[in-house]
Design an enzyme around this catalytic site. Sequence first.
Site, PDB file in Angstrom:
ATOM      1  N   LYS A  51       2.968   2.646   7.199  1.00 39.42           N
ATOM      2  CA  LYS A  51       2.689   3.630   5.902  1.00 39.42           C
ATOM      3  C   LYS A  51       3.423   4.823   6.056  1.00 39.42           C
ATOM      4  O   LYS A  51       3.568   5.360   5.076  1.00 39.42           O
ATOM      5  CB  LYS A  51       1.168   3.526   5.171  1.00 39.42           C
ATOM      6  CG  LYS A  51       0.860   2.243   4.831  1.00 39.42           C
ATOM      7  CD  LYS A  51       0.362   2.196   3.555  1.00 39.42           C
ATOM      8  CE  LYS A  51       0.033   0.804   2.911  1.00 39.42           C
ATOM      9  NZ  LYS A  51      -0.558  -0.110   3.693  1.00 39.42           N
ATOM     10  N   SER A 301       2.164  -4.928  11.428  1.00 43.91           N
ATOM     11  CA  SER A 301       2.237  -3.628  10.572  1.00 43.91           C
ATOM     12  C   SER A 301       1.215  -2.751  10.756  1.00 43.91           C
ATOM     13  O   SER A 301       1.300  -1.286  10.353  1.00 43.91           O
ATOM     14  CB  SER A 301       2.033  -4.281   9.044  1.00 43.91           C
ATOM     15  OG  SER A 301       0.791  -5.060   8.993  1.00 43.91           O
TER      16      SER A 301
HETATM   17  C1  LIG Z   1      -0.606  -1.560   3.268  1.00 46.61           C
HETATM   18  C2  LIG Z   1      -0.600  -2.511   4.589  1.00 46.61           C
HETATM   19  C3  LIG Z   1      -0.068  -3.804   4.407  1.00 46.61           C
HETATM   20  C4  LIG Z   1       0.402  -4.162   3.071  1.00 46.61           C
HETATM   21  O1  LIG Z   1       1.439  -3.169   2.477  1.00 46.61           O
HETATM   22  P1  LIG Z   1       1.972  -3.409   0.962  1.00 46.61           P
HETATM   23  O2  LIG Z   1       2.860  -2.448   0.748  1.00 46.61           O
HETATM   24  O3  LIG Z   1       0.373  -3.034   0.262  1.00 46.61           O
HETATM   25  O4  LIG Z   1       2.164  -4.798   0.528  1.00 46.61           O
HETATM   26  C5  LIG Z   1       0.138  -4.417   5.468  1.00 46.61           C
HETATM   27  N1  LIG Z   1      -0.391  -4.197   6.718  1.00 46.61           N
HETATM   28  C6  LIG Z   1      -0.894  -2.987   6.983  1.00 46.61           C
HETATM   29  C7  LIG Z   1      -1.467  -2.628   8.412  1.00 46.61           C
HETATM   30  C8  LIG Z   1      -1.119  -1.964   5.792  1.00 46.61           C
HETATM   31  O5  LIG Z   1      -1.708  -0.729   6.118  1.00 46.61           O
END
Ligand SMILES: *Cc1c(COP(=O)(O)O)cnc(C)c1O
Length: 318
Positions: A51, A301
């Site tokens: 993010k 992520s």
């Molecule tokens: C926010 C987030 C997501 C999903 O992202 P979107 O853009 O809302 O689809 C996936 N993994 C993590 C760790 C996140 O913080």
Amino acid sequence: MVGPDDITAAAARIRDMVRVTPVRTSDSLSRIAGGPVWLKCEHLQDTGAFKLRGASNAAARLGDVAGVTTASTGNHGRALAHAARQLGLPAIICLSRLVPQNKRDAITALGAEARVIGASQDAAFDEARRLRRDEGFALIPPFDHADVIAGQGTLGVEILSQIPDAGHIAVPLSGGGLLAGVALAAKSLRPDIRITGISMERGAAMAASLAAGHPVEVEELETLADSLGGGIGLQNRLTFTMTRDLMDDLILLTEDEIAAGIRHLALQDGETVEGAAAVGAGAILAGKLRATDGPLVLILSGQNIDPARHAAIVRGAA
Ligand SMILES: *Cc1c(COP(=O)(O)O)cnc(C)c1O
């Protein structure tokens, strides 16, 4: 609208604000998936999640503002606080009273104000809107914003520069900012690349919205993939249509399948990730995702999971 050029510009803009994260292969997942599996280790990004890319791009594009605000208590709030500090901008992250002290502390440790207001997320969001209206703050939302999507798209460019022969990218999916950005970047470079979104069965708002043909609300349920919870916004402007148009497949996982992904990544690959980041591994283990369209890239992520919770899951106790 967001186009490939916005992603190229974002990559240049945020180059000194984010890390290039490593990629590595996973022998164990490759064996199970029937072809090469790569891990994109974005959980090693500063603030522990991708993010930071979108928040940095959006904050860096602002003109004259009094500061930045949002009502996200999770990875986006943390990312925005970090980006604001790098840019020398004041940041106020609005939270409800229900948000635990450790999350407030994580925000104040990044130099932002954690403004505790009201007893619900809605009340916190009202305060963020008031700061925008009355005090000249920019409200930066977590996914449905062109500059945020372009920033997340830099991850797609980075993946293809590191793994040029990637044939398939599996993307954790919530509001769709990550998927929209990565898919736009990847398909503009390699139109034949396959993009699979993965969400949890419990309360997947994007999946329900795609099925309905328009954004719908779903009941928010507790899930191990807590960063994938929450709605997509009934007034969604960008990520709903981009996800609909760019995503090739959607996989939904049970809580047990997500836990298995966390456990496997810890025990077999030595990577500590949160539930949202383990969905690619969980999908392979569940037999729902194969690596038969060329090298498969799993986006890890984020890593922001309570350590005691993580340990219990790895032990098989949760
Ligand atoms: C926010 C987030 C997501 C999903 O992202 P979107 O853009 O809302 O689809 C996936 N993994 C993590 C760790 C996140 O913080």
